[in-house]
Enzyme design. Structure first.
Site, PDB file in Angstrom:
ATOM      1  N   CYS A 136     -20.761 -18.118 -24.574  1.00  0.00           N
ATOM      2  CA  CYS A 136     -21.641 -17.851 -25.719  1.00  0.00           C
ATOM      3  C   CYS A 136     -21.153 -16.665 -26.547  1.00  0.00           C
ATOM      4  O   CYS A 136     -21.766 -16.318 -27.559  1.00  0.00           O
ATOM      5  CB  CYS A 136     -23.084 -17.638 -25.264  1.00  0.00           C
ATOM      6  SG  CYS A 136     -23.301 -16.266 -24.126  1.00  0.00           S
ATOM      7  N   ASP A 137     -20.058 -16.027 -26.155  1.00  0.00           N
ATOM      8  CA  ASP A 137     -19.505 -14.889 -26.880  1.00  0.00           C
ATOM      9  C   ASP A 137     -18.395 -15.379 -27.809  1.00  0.00           C
ATOM     10  O   ASP A 137     -17.468 -16.056 -27.364  1.00  0.00           O
ATOM     11  CB  ASP A 137     -18.947 -13.859 -25.899  1.00  0.00           C
ATOM     12  CG  ASP A 137     -18.519 -12.576 -26.584  1.00  0.00           C
ATOM     13  OD1 ASP A 137     -19.223 -11.573 -26.420  1.00  0.00           O
ATOM     14  OD2 ASP A 137     -17.488 -12.587 -27.288  1.00  0.00           O
TER      15      ASP A 137
END
Length: 156
Positions: A109-110
């Site tokens: 999710c980064d």
């Protein structure tokens, strides 16, 4: 003349007032500290109550995923590697202070970590950034890792 607030900052601020974000905060999962655009500072709690503050760069929010690492609020700098959360294999893989010099968590999710990891799209679809879930999505991923049975408290 007042400075104009960018659309991405307005989106983030609206998200911080959303039921999803406030619910996580009310349940003791995380705590909002401040916005210093383009950064938001939010503490995420481990089972022992220890708080790990994230400094997330939210430029482009929500269309572009945030990126960030653990932060020392008192020193106003990146958290020393010895103070990062540790634990079993999943935590060691995700929380790597040497990865991007601690400026990004090694998570799907980064935005910084997703680059070059195209296989993650099919391997970890539940962890890929979802703009509709907002900042809570990133915080939930970190919170879930901290809640793992293999979490070891970091040195104070």
């Amino acid at each position: 003349m007042a400075a104009q607030v960018s659309p991405d900052e307005l989106s983030l601020r609206a998200d911080l007032a959303s039921a999803r974000f406030l619910s996580g905060q009310d349940r003791g999962r995380w705590r909002f500290h401040r916005v210093d655009w383009p950064f938001v500072f939010v503490g995420v709690f481990a089972p022992d109550g220890q708080e790990f503050v994230l400094r997330l760069n939210c430029k482009g929010f929500p269309a572009i995923a945030p990126t960030g690492g653990f932060w020392d609020l008192e020193g106003d700098c990146h958290l020393a590697a010895a103070r990062w959360p540790t634990g079993g294999e999943c935590m060691r893989l995700a929380f790597r202070p040497e990865w991007k010099n601690g400026h990004a968590l090694y998570l799907p999710c980064d935005r910084e970590s997703l680059v070059g990891h195209d296989a993650w799209l099919s391997q970890y679809p539940q962890l890929i950034w979802k703009p509709a879930k907002g900042i809570s999505h990133y915080l939930e991923v970190v919170h879930d890792l901290l809640q793992g049975h293999d979490h070891v408290s970091a040195a104070a």
